[in-house]
Motif scaffolding. Structure first.
Motif, PDB file in Angstrom:
ATOM      1  N   TYR A 165     -93.995  15.054 -40.962  1.00  0.00           N
ATOM      2  CA  TYR A 165     -94.439  14.538 -42.258  1.00  0.00           C
ATOM      3  C   TYR A 165     -94.881  15.680 -43.163  1.00  0.00           C
ATOM      4  CZ  TYR A 165     -94.941  10.101 -39.716  1.00  0.00           C
ATOM      5  OH  TYR A 165     -94.730   8.976 -38.964  1.00  0.00           O
ATOM      6  N   SER A 166     -94.431  15.659 -44.405  1.00  0.00           N
ATOM      7  CA  SER A 166     -94.918  16.633 -45.388  1.00  0.00           C
ATOM      8  C   SER A 166     -96.077  16.001 -46.165  1.00  0.00           C
ATOM      9  CB  SER A 166     -93.802  17.026 -46.353  1.00  0.00           C
ATOM     10  OG  SER A 166     -93.434  15.922 -47.157  1.00  0.00           O
ATOM     11  N   PHE A 175    -106.346   5.287 -49.587  1.00  0.00           N
ATOM     12  CA  PHE A 175    -105.831   6.283 -48.655  1.00  0.00           C
ATOM     13  C   PHE A 175    -106.405   7.641 -49.029  1.00  0.00           C
ATOM     14  CE2 PHE A 175    -102.828   2.878 -49.220  1.00  0.00           C
ATOM     15  CZ  PHE A 175    -102.548   2.507 -47.918  1.00  0.00           C
ATOM     16  N   ARG A 176    -107.089   8.256 -48.098  1.00  0.00           N
ATOM     17  CA  ARG A 176    -107.661   9.593 -48.306  1.00  0.00           C
ATOM     18  C   ARG A 176    -106.905  10.560 -47.407  1.00  0.00           C
ATOM     19  NH1 ARG A 176    -109.548   7.913 -52.555  1.00  0.00           N
ATOM     20  NH2 ARG A 176    -111.503   6.788 -52.608  1.00  0.00           N
ATOM     21  N   LEU A 177    -106.238  11.523 -48.025  1.00  0.00           N
ATOM     22  CA  LEU A 177    -105.465  12.508 -47.273  1.00  0.00           C
ATOM     23  C   LEU A 177    -106.258  13.798 -47.147  1.00  0.00           C
ATOM     24  CD1 LEU A 177    -102.026  12.073 -49.070  1.00  0.00           C
ATOM     25  CD2 LEU A 177    -102.890  10.841 -47.101  1.00  0.00           C
ATOM     26  N   ARG A 178    -106.236  14.362 -45.949  1.00  0.00           N
ATOM     27  CA  ARG A 178    -106.903  15.634 -45.725  1.00  0.00           C
ATOM     28  C   ARG A 178    -106.020  16.494 -44.840  1.00  0.00           C
ATOM     29  NH1 ARG A 178    -112.041  17.390 -42.381  1.00  0.00           N
ATOM     30  NH2 ARG A 178    -110.802  16.329 -40.838  1.00  0.00           N
ATOM     31  N   PRO A 179    -105.282  17.430 -45.467  1.00  0.00           N
ATOM     32  CA  PRO A 179    -104.441  18.325 -44.664  1.00  0.00           C
ATOM     33  C   PRO A 179    -105.292  19.253 -43.812  1.00  0.00           C
ATOM     34  CG  PRO A 179    -103.781  18.342 -46.979  1.00  0.00           C
ATOM     35  CD  PRO A 179    -105.100  17.630 -46.891  1.00  0.00           C
ATOM     36  N   ALA A 180    -104.865  19.469 -42.604  1.00  0.00           N
ATOM     37  CA  ALA A 180    -105.508  20.415 -41.694  1.00  0.00           C
ATOM     38  C   ALA A 180    -104.387  21.174 -40.981  1.00  0.00           C
ATOM     39  CB  ALA A 180    -106.391  19.671 -40.700  1.00  0.00           C
ATOM     40  N   LYS A 181    -104.729  22.068 -40.114  1.00  0.00           N
ATOM     41  CA  LYS A 181    -103.717  22.866 -39.428  1.00  0.00           C
ATOM     42  C   LYS A 181    -102.849  21.984 -38.528  1.00  0.00           C
ATOM     43  CE  LYS A 181    -103.033  26.968 -36.716  1.00  0.00           C
ATOM     44  NZ  LYS A 181    -103.634  28.104 -36.023  1.00  0.00           N
ATOM     45  N   GLY A 182    -101.582  21.831 -38.911  1.00  0.00           N
ATOM     46  CA  GLY A 182    -100.633  21.086 -38.090  1.00  0.00           C
ATOM     47  C   GLY A 182    -100.666  19.579 -38.242  1.00  0.00           C
ATOM     48  N   VAL A 183    -101.617  19.042 -38.990  1.00  0.00           N
ATOM     49  CA  VAL A 183    -101.708  17.589 -39.165  1.00  0.00           C
ATOM     50  C   VAL A 183    -102.150  17.238 -40.588  1.00  0.00           C
ATOM     51  CG1 VAL A 183    -102.267  17.105 -36.740  1.00  0.00           C
ATOM     52  CG2 VAL A 183    -104.102  17.414 -38.398  1.00  0.00           C
ATOM     53  N   ILE A 184    -101.891  16.011 -40.935  1.00  0.00           N
ATOM     54  CA  ILE A 184    -102.448  15.440 -42.152  1.00  0.00           C
ATOM     55  C   ILE A 184    -103.280  14.252 -41.694  1.00  0.00           C
ATOM     56  CG2 ILE A 184    -101.952  14.327 -44.359  1.00  0.00           C
ATOM     57  CD1 ILE A 184     -99.145  15.696 -44.160  1.00  0.00           C
ATOM     58  N   ALA A 224    -100.291   1.530 -39.801  1.00  0.00           N
ATOM     59  CA  ALA A 224     -98.942   1.581 -39.218  1.00  0.00           C
ATOM     60  C   ALA A 224     -97.889   1.497 -40.309  1.00  0.00           C
ATOM     61  CB  ALA A 224     -98.762   0.450 -38.212  1.00  0.00           C
ATOM     62  N   GLU A 225     -98.118   0.643 -41.289  1.00  0.00           N
ATOM     63  CA  GLU A 225     -97.179   0.532 -42.410  1.00  0.00           C
ATOM     64  C   GLU A 225     -97.155   1.830 -43.212  1.00  0.00           C
ATOM     65  OE1 GLU A 225     -96.137  -2.431 -46.136  1.00  0.00           O
ATOM     66  OE2 GLU A 225     -97.654  -3.042 -44.684  1.00  0.00           O
ATOM     67  N   PHE A 226     -98.316   2.455 -43.364  1.00  0.00           N
ATOM     68  CA  PHE A 226     -98.388   3.731 -44.067  1.00  0.00           C
ATOM     69  C   PHE A 226     -97.546   4.786 -43.338  1.00  0.00           C
ATOM     70  CE2 PHE A 226     -99.996   7.957 -44.683  1.00  0.00           C
ATOM     71  CZ  PHE A 226    -100.137   8.047 -46.048  1.00  0.00           C
ATOM     72  N   ALA A 227     -97.674   4.868 -42.026  1.00  0.00           N
ATOM     73  CA  ALA A 227     -96.902   5.846 -41.244  1.00  0.00           C
ATOM     74  C   ALA A 227     -95.403   5.602 -41.417  1.00  0.00           C
ATOM     75  CB  ALA A 227     -97.299   5.783 -39.772  1.00  0.00           C
ATOM     76  N   GLU A 242     -93.925   4.125 -44.005  1.00  0.00           N
ATOM     77  CA  GLU A 242     -93.573   4.468 -45.396  1.00  0.00           C
ATOM     78  C   GLU A 242     -93.519   5.979 -45.589  1.00  0.00           C
ATOM     79  OE1 GLU A 242     -92.267   4.144 -49.171  1.00  0.00           O
ATOM     80  OE2 GLU A 242     -92.417   2.515 -47.721  1.00  0.00           O
ATOM     81  N   ALA A 243     -94.451   6.703 -44.981  1.00  0.00           N
ATOM     82  CA  ALA A 243     -94.438   8.170 -45.089  1.00  0.00           C
ATOM     83  C   ALA A 243     -93.177   8.742 -44.452  1.00  0.00           C
ATOM     84  CB  ALA A 243     -95.689   8.757 -44.441  1.00  0.00           C
ATOM     85  N   LEU A 244     -92.762   8.169 -43.323  1.00  0.00           N
ATOM     86  CA  LEU A 244     -91.530   8.631 -42.677  1.00  0.00           C
ATOM     87  C   LEU A 244     -90.310   8.288 -43.539  1.00  0.00           C
ATOM     88  CD1 LEU A 244     -90.408  10.081 -40.248  1.00  0.00           C
ATOM     89  CD2 LEU A 244     -90.284   7.885 -39.056  1.00  0.00           C
ATOM     90  N   ASN A 245     -90.297   7.102 -44.149  1.00  0.00           N
ATOM     91  CA  ASN A 245     -89.210   6.739 -45.069  1.00  0.00           C
ATOM     92  C   ASN A 245     -89.145   7.722 -46.231  1.00  0.00           C
ATOM     93  OD1 ASN A 245     -88.406   4.497 -43.622  1.00  0.00           O
ATOM     94  ND2 ASN A 245     -89.662   3.077 -44.800  1.00  0.00           N
ATOM     95  N   GLN A 246     -90.296   8.073 -46.785  1.00  0.00           N
ATOM     96  CA  GLN A 246     -90.331   9.026 -47.898  1.00  0.00           C
ATOM     97  C   GLN A 246     -89.819  10.397 -47.452  1.00  0.00           C
ATOM     98  OE1 GLN A 246     -90.837   8.365 -50.999  1.00  0.00           O
ATOM     99  NE2 GLN A 246     -91.655   6.303 -50.834  1.00  0.00           N
ATOM    100  N   GLU A 247     -90.166  10.792 -46.244  1.00  0.00           N
ATOM    101  CA  GLU A 247     -89.697  12.076 -45.709  1.00  0.00           C
ATOM    102  C   GLU A 247     -88.181  12.069 -45.556  1.00  0.00           C
ATOM    103  OE1 GLU A 247     -90.154  15.920 -44.863  1.00  0.00           O
ATOM    104  OE2 GLU A 247     -91.832  14.614 -45.345  1.00  0.00           O
ATOM    105  N   CYS A 248     -87.637  10.967 -45.087  1.00  0.00           N
ATOM    106  CA  CYS A 248     -86.173  10.851 -44.953  1.00  0.00           C
ATOM    107  C   CYS A 248     -85.500  10.914 -46.326  1.00  0.00           C
ATOM    108  CB  CYS A 248     -85.796   9.558 -44.238  1.00  0.00           C
ATOM    109  SG  CYS A 248     -86.224   9.559 -42.494  1.00  0.00           S
ATOM    110  N   ARG A 249     -86.081  10.259 -47.312  1.00  0.00           N
ATOM    111  CA  ARG A 249     -85.536  10.309 -48.679  1.00  0.00           C
ATOM    112  C   ARG A 249     -85.542  11.735 -49.213  1.00  0.00           C
ATOM    113  NH1 ARG A 249     -88.873   5.485 -49.444  1.00  0.00           N
ATOM    114  NH2 ARG A 249     -87.487   3.709 -49.326  1.00  0.00           N
ATOM    115  N   ARG A 250     -86.627  12.447 -48.984  1.00  0.00           N
ATOM    116  CA  ARG A 250     -86.711  13.847 -49.436  1.00  0.00           C
ATOM    117  C   ARG A 250     -85.654  14.701 -48.746  1.00  0.00           C
ATOM    118  NH1 ARG A 250     -90.802  16.774 -51.146  1.00  0.00           N
ATOM    119  NH2 ARG A 250     -90.822  18.029 -49.256  1.00  0.00           N
ATOM    120  N   ASP A 251     -85.466  14.478 -47.468  1.00  0.00           N
ATOM    121  CA  ASP A 251     -84.476  15.237 -46.711  1.00  0.00           C
ATOM    122  C   ASP A 251     -83.061  14.948 -47.231  1.00  0.00           C
ATOM    123  OD1 ASP A 251     -83.626  16.963 -44.554  1.00  0.00           O
ATOM    124  OD2 ASP A 251     -82.963  15.154 -43.502  1.00  0.00           O
ATOM    125  N   LEU A 252     -82.753  13.676 -47.460  1.00  0.00           N
ATOM    126  CA  LEU A 252     -81.433  13.315 -47.993  1.00  0.00           C
ATOM    127  C   LEU A 252     -81.209  13.903 -49.378  1.00  0.00           C
ATOM    128  CD1 LEU A 252     -81.033   9.602 -46.880  1.00  0.00           C
ATOM    129  CD2 LEU A 252     -79.630  11.544 -46.193  1.00  0.00           C
TER     130      LEU A 252
END
Length: 100
Positions: free
Chosen positions: A13-14, A31-40, A57-60, A62-72
């Motif tokens: 995940y980015s 949703f509160r995001l906090r990037p750390a070393k190797g994880v978000i 679970a739905e957030f995870a 959706e985040a994976l779907n967004q990552e796939c869209r970015r990759d494509l």
């Protein structure tokens, strides 16, 4: 439970994909995001009587779907550039051939 915490690996995940997922689901929770070393780390707080674990679970997903869209998008951009290069080279070659 209305609140849940996710730890998303930055291998899959980015930060951008997590932010897009948060915007997509913003109407259903906070949703509160906090990037750390190797994880978000994502703190998910569901609105009203919604289930925080289910929303997490739905957030995870959706985040994976967004990552796939970015990759494509990235891969498609590379293909578009290659096709455009070939088209321009062909057009230039045909133009030079017609000027004789």
């Amino acid at each position: 439970m209305r609140e849940s915490v996710l730890r998303l690996s930055t291998v899959f995940y980015s930060k951008e994909s997590a932010e897009l997922a948060a915007r997509t689901l913003a109407g259903r929770g906070d949703f509160r995001l906090r990037p750390a070393k190797g994880v978000i780390e994502v703190r998910v707080r569901a609105r009203a009587d919604a289930d925080g674990a289910a929303l997490a679970a739905e957030f995870a997903d959706e985040a994976l779907n967004q990552e796939c869209r970015r990759d494509l998008l990235t891969r498609n951009r590379e293909v578009q550039r290659a096709v455009l290069t070939v088209m321009l080279a062909t057009a230039r070659s045909n133009r030079k051939g017609g000027e004789r």
